[in-house]
Design a protein around this motif. Structure first.
Motif, PDB file in Angstrom:
ATOM      1  N   SER A 179      44.322  31.529  29.441  1.00  0.00           N
ATOM      2  CA  SER A 179      45.159  31.786  28.918  1.00  0.00           C
ATOM      3  C   SER A 179      45.318  33.177  28.178  1.00  0.00           C
ATOM      4  O   SER A 179      46.441  34.167  29.048  1.00  0.00           O
ATOM      5  CB  SER A 179      45.968  30.853  28.419  1.00  0.00           C
ATOM      6  OG  SER A 179      45.980  29.886  28.512  1.00  0.00           O
ATOM      7  N   VAL A 180      44.588  34.131  27.812  1.00  0.00           N
ATOM      8  CA  VAL A 180      44.450  35.265  27.613  1.00  0.00           C
ATOM      9  C   VAL A 180      44.430  35.743  28.375  1.00  0.00           C
ATOM     10  O   VAL A 180      45.318  36.891  28.748  1.00  0.00           O
ATOM     11  CB  VAL A 180      43.759  35.254  26.634  1.00  0.00           C
ATOM     12  CG1 VAL A 180      43.614  36.633  25.926  1.00  0.00           C
ATOM     13  CG2 VAL A 180      44.119  34.460  24.880  1.00  0.00           C
ATOM     14  N   LYS A 181      43.640  35.839  29.391  1.00  0.00           N
ATOM     15  CA  LYS A 181      43.032  36.192  29.955  1.00  0.00           C
ATOM     16  C   LYS A 181      44.466  36.843  31.229  1.00  0.00           C
ATOM     17  O   LYS A 181      44.703  37.911  31.681  1.00  0.00           O
ATOM     18  CB  LYS A 181      42.074  35.994  31.284  1.00  0.00           C
ATOM     19  CG  LYS A 181      41.185  36.302  30.377  1.00  0.00           C
ATOM     20  CD  LYS A 181      39.830  36.123  31.437  1.00  0.00           C
ATOM     21  CE  LYS A 181      38.055  36.456  30.604  1.00  0.00           C
ATOM     22  NZ  LYS A 181      36.875  36.171  30.995  1.00  0.00           N
ATOM     23  N   VAL A 182      45.051  35.775  31.669  1.00  0.00           N
ATOM     24  CA  VAL A 182      46.053  35.895  32.659  1.00  0.00           C
ATOM     25  C   VAL A 182      47.638  36.505  31.840  1.00  0.00           C
ATOM     26  O   VAL A 182      47.863  37.239  32.478  1.00  0.00           O
ATOM     27  CB  VAL A 182      46.978  34.309  32.873  1.00  0.00           C
ATOM     28  CG1 VAL A 182      48.287  34.333  33.444  1.00  0.00           C
ATOM     29  CG2 VAL A 182      45.399  33.150  33.056  1.00  0.00           C
ATOM     30  N   THR A 202      46.425  36.662  40.107  1.00  0.00           N
ATOM     31  CA  THR A 202      46.665  35.523  41.548  1.00  0.00           C
ATOM     32  C   THR A 202      45.372  35.102  41.175  1.00  0.00           C
ATOM     33  O   THR A 202      44.936  33.758  40.563  1.00  0.00           O
ATOM     34  CB  THR A 202      46.742  35.910  42.504  1.00  0.00           C
ATOM     35  OG1 THR A 202      47.851  36.893  42.512  1.00  0.00           O
ATOM     36  CG2 THR A 202      46.829  34.146  43.000  1.00  0.00           C
ATOM     37  N   MET A 203      44.299  35.540  41.041  1.00  0.00           N
ATOM     38  CA  MET A 203      42.892  35.317  40.879  1.00  0.00           C
ATOM     39  C   MET A 203      42.809  34.576  39.150  1.00  0.00           C
ATOM     40  O   MET A 203      42.060  33.893  38.722  1.00  0.00           O
ATOM     41  CB  MET A 203      41.749  36.094  40.794  1.00  0.00           C
ATOM     42  CG  MET A 203      41.418  36.402  42.363  1.00  0.00           C
ATOM     43  SD  MET A 203      40.692  35.288  43.208  1.00  0.00           S
ATOM     44  CE  MET A 203      39.033  35.155  41.999  1.00  0.00           C
ATOM     45  N   ALA A 204      43.307  35.306  38.328  1.00  0.00           N
ATOM     46  CA  ALA A 204      43.606  34.612  37.138  1.00  0.00           C
ATOM     47  C   ALA A 204      44.137  33.219  36.868  1.00  0.00           C
ATOM     48  O   ALA A 204      43.990  32.111  36.084  1.00  0.00           O
ATOM     49  CB  ALA A 204      43.882  35.957  35.680  1.00  0.00           C
ATOM     50  N   GLN A 205      45.438  33.680  37.661  1.00  0.00           N
ATOM     51  CA  GLN A 205      45.856  32.434  37.266  1.00  0.00           C
ATOM     52  C   GLN A 205      45.132  31.398  38.056  1.00  0.00           C
ATOM     53  O   GLN A 205      45.235  29.818  37.567  1.00  0.00           O
ATOM     54  CB  GLN A 205      47.619  32.587  38.039  1.00  0.00           C
ATOM     55  CG  GLN A 205      48.273  33.274  37.009  1.00  0.00           C
ATOM     56  CD  GLN A 205      49.713  33.603  38.160  1.00  0.00           C
ATOM     57  OE1 GLN A 205      49.625  33.721  39.675  1.00  0.00           O
ATOM     58  NE2 GLN A 205      50.947  33.138  37.684  1.00  0.00           N
ATOM     59  N   LEU A 206      44.509  31.295  39.848  1.00  0.00           N
ATOM     60  CA  LEU A 206      43.854  30.309  39.570  1.00  0.00           C
ATOM     61  C   LEU A 206      42.400  29.503  38.980  1.00  0.00           C
ATOM     62  O   LEU A 206      43.344  28.780  38.861  1.00  0.00           O
ATOM     63  CB  LEU A 206      43.245  30.695  41.178  1.00  0.00           C
ATOM     64  CG  LEU A 206      43.968  30.717  42.575  1.00  0.00           C
ATOM     65  CD1 LEU A 206      43.991  31.694  43.542  1.00  0.00           C
ATOM     66  CD2 LEU A 206      44.650  29.572  42.696  1.00  0.00           C
ATOM     67  N   GLU A 207      41.755  30.911  37.431  1.00  0.00           N
ATOM     68  CA  GLU A 207      40.898  30.031  37.304  1.00  0.00           C
ATOM     69  C   GLU A 207      41.815  28.727  36.750  1.00  0.00           C
ATOM     70  O   GLU A 207      41.001  28.453  36.177  1.00  0.00           O
ATOM     71  CB  GLU A 207      40.815  31.397  36.833  1.00  0.00           C
ATOM     72  CG  GLU A 207      38.846  30.945  35.478  1.00  0.00           C
ATOM     73  CD  GLU A 207      38.375  32.362  35.576  1.00  0.00           C
ATOM     74  OE1 GLU A 207      36.943  31.909  35.455  1.00  0.00           O
ATOM     75  OE2 GLU A 207      39.038  32.907  35.429  1.00  0.00           O
ATOM     76  N   LEU A 208      42.787  29.745  35.854  1.00  0.00           N
ATOM     77  CA  LEU A 208      43.550  28.983  34.441  1.00  0.00           C
ATOM     78  C   LEU A 208      43.580  27.519  35.333  1.00  0.00           C
ATOM     79  O   LEU A 208      43.354  26.634  33.939  1.00  0.00           O
ATOM     80  CB  LEU A 208      44.777  28.851  34.571  1.00  0.00           C
ATOM     81  CG  LEU A 208      45.564  28.465  33.005  1.00  0.00           C
ATOM     82  CD1 LEU A 208      44.829  28.104  31.821  1.00  0.00           C
ATOM     83  CD2 LEU A 208      46.760  29.284  33.286  1.00  0.00           C
ATOM     84  N   SER A 209      44.367  27.035  36.519  1.00  0.00           N
ATOM     85  CA  SER A 209      44.308  25.732  36.843  1.00  0.00           C
ATOM     86  C   SER A 209      43.527  25.407  37.278  1.00  0.00           C
ATOM     87  O   SER A 209      43.310  23.650  37.034  1.00  0.00           O
ATOM     88  CB  SER A 209      45.397  26.019  38.333  1.00  0.00           C
ATOM     89  OG  SER A 209      44.959  26.789  39.260  1.00  0.00           O
ATOM     90  N   LYS A 210      42.458  25.817  37.431  1.00  0.00           N
ATOM     91  CA  LYS A 210      40.860  25.169  38.068  1.00  0.00           C
ATOM     92  C   LYS A 210      39.923  24.401  36.469  1.00  0.00           C
ATOM     93  O   LYS A 210      40.303  23.650  36.507  1.00  0.00           O
ATOM     94  CB  LYS A 210      39.747  26.026  38.369  1.00  0.00           C
ATOM     95  CG  LYS A 210      38.566  25.966  38.469  1.00  0.00           C
ATOM     96  CD  LYS A 210      37.391  25.761  37.071  1.00  0.00           C
ATOM     97  CE  LYS A 210      36.154  25.478  37.797  1.00  0.00           C
ATOM     98  NZ  LYS A 210      35.440  25.708  36.446  1.00  0.00           N
ATOM     99  N   PHE A 211      40.734  24.964  35.214  1.00  0.00           N
ATOM    100  CA  PHE A 211      40.315  24.950  34.243  1.00  0.00           C
ATOM    101  C   PHE A 211      40.598  23.511  33.690  1.00  0.00           C
ATOM    102  O   PHE A 211      40.327  22.850  33.003  1.00  0.00           O
ATOM    103  CB  PHE A 211      40.493  26.146  33.334  1.00  0.00           C
ATOM    104  CG  PHE A 211      39.354  26.625  33.131  1.00  0.00           C
ATOM    105  CD1 PHE A 211      37.658  26.412  33.598  1.00  0.00           C
ATOM    106  CD2 PHE A 211      38.749  28.217  32.649  1.00  0.00           C
ATOM    107  CE1 PHE A 211      36.954  28.049  33.711  1.00  0.00           C
ATOM    108  CE2 PHE A 211      38.532  29.240  33.277  1.00  0.00           C
ATOM    109  CZ  PHE A 211      37.089  28.989  33.841  1.00  0.00           C
ATOM    110  N   ILE A 212      42.495  23.777  34.267  1.00  0.00           N
ATOM    111  CA  ILE A 212      43.404  22.878  33.852  1.00  0.00           C
ATOM    112  C   ILE A 212      43.214  21.509  34.352  1.00  0.00           C
ATOM    113  O   ILE A 212      42.725  20.254  33.862  1.00  0.00           O
ATOM    114  CB  ILE A 212      44.884  23.083  34.019  1.00  0.00           C
ATOM    115  CG1 ILE A 212      45.791  23.568  32.942  1.00  0.00           C
ATOM    116  CG2 ILE A 212      45.597  22.014  33.734  1.00  0.00           C
ATOM    117  CD1 ILE A 212      46.572  24.569  33.289  1.00  0.00           C
ATOM    118  N   ALA A 213      42.510  21.663  35.961  1.00  0.00           N
ATOM    119  CA  ALA A 213      42.230  20.425  36.591  1.00  0.00           C
ATOM    120  C   ALA A 213      40.385  20.011  36.106  1.00  0.00           C
ATOM    121  O   ALA A 213      40.446  18.725  35.872  1.00  0.00           O
ATOM    122  CB  ALA A 213      41.439  21.190  37.823  1.00  0.00           C
TER     123      ALA A 213
END
Length: 253
Positions: A179-182, A202-213
């Motif tokens: 979240s901080v990186k985003v 966009t990559m940072a947002q995708l990575e955040l969504s991955k951790f939520i998953a």
């Protein structure tokens, strides 16, 4: 004056070669990069242990999702559902070979954490390293029995259960870090920002969504009452796809 200029333009146009069909064809590119997925690029991806493991993860959760849907579609499809479930478990076991000693690579992140200017975020990054190491070691211990290195029954019955709780804690820590990186990437990707900065955001947002998953998936692994198996299958598949893309970008950088 107008006539000669028009004629000159026509001559120039005539001297300009038309785009060949080969140049005009659409090339398959890795999303969020300029890298063309040609034979050389594909071979580079296949030679990477990380991308192979993540590809197996995609197949694993695809099989798991298919097993879930087939079991609820019709009784005639129960045999296919069992087959897909067995395939999913086999792929999960295969991935464990790739993940052994993965915790060692997280030790390289200590230097980056120490170089962080913000004291609060530095502590969070160090906590992230610790959580990754503990989670990966706990998974390695479970793998010793899963892979047959230790005889079945050697480890306590709830070993895998507690290892799953380590993964849940890790997912929460990773969400905080990501979240901080985003937020930082968003600040750099304002209107008019360069394409690389926009892609990084966009990559940072995708990575955040991955951790939520990962967190949603951990709910099911930890046997929480509100967890959903269907959400487990979908989140696992999404996390696998994002991870595969992330490591593909690293390999083809």
């Amino acid at each position: 004056m107008v006539g000669p200029q028009d004629g000159s333009n026509e001559q120039t146009s005539a001297l300009t070669p038309a785009a060949s069909p080969k140049e005009a064809k659409t090339e398959l590119r890795l999303p969020l990069t300029d890298r063309v997925l040609d034979l050389k690029a594909v071979n580079s991806l296949l030679s990477s242990a990380q991308t192979r493991e993540k590809s197996l993860k995609i197949f694993q959760y695809t099989a798991k999702l298919a097993a879930y849907l087939l079991a609820r579609a019709a009784r005639d499809l129960l045999e296919w559902s069992k087959h897909c479930d067995t395939l999913s478990k086999a792929l999960s076991t295969a991935r464990r070979f790739f993940k052994l000693f993965r915790w060692m690579k997280h030790l390289e992140d200590i230097a980056e954490a120490r170089a962080e200017g913000s004291l609060t975020f530095k502590r969070l990054l160090l906590l992230d390293v610790a959580a990754n190491v503990v989670a990966d070691i706990s998974e390695d211990i479970t793998s010793l029995e899963k892979l047959g290195i230790l005889r079945k029954g050697t480890l306590p019955k709830r070993t895998e259960y507690y290892a799953n709780w380590c993964q849940l804690v890790l997912a929460v820590v990773e969400i905080c870090v990501s979240s901080v990186k985003v937020q930082r990437a968003r600040e750099k990707s304002d209107v008019g920002a360069s394409l690389p900065l926009q892609r990084k955001y966009t990559m940072a947002q995708l990575e955040l969504s991955k951790f939520i998953a990962d967190l949603i998936k951990a709910f099911w692994d930890c046997e929480l009452s509100f967890a959903s198996e269907f959400a487990f299958c979908l989140s696992g598949l999404w996390a696998a796809a994002v991870s595969s893309h992330k490591y593909a970008v690293k390999v083809l950088k």
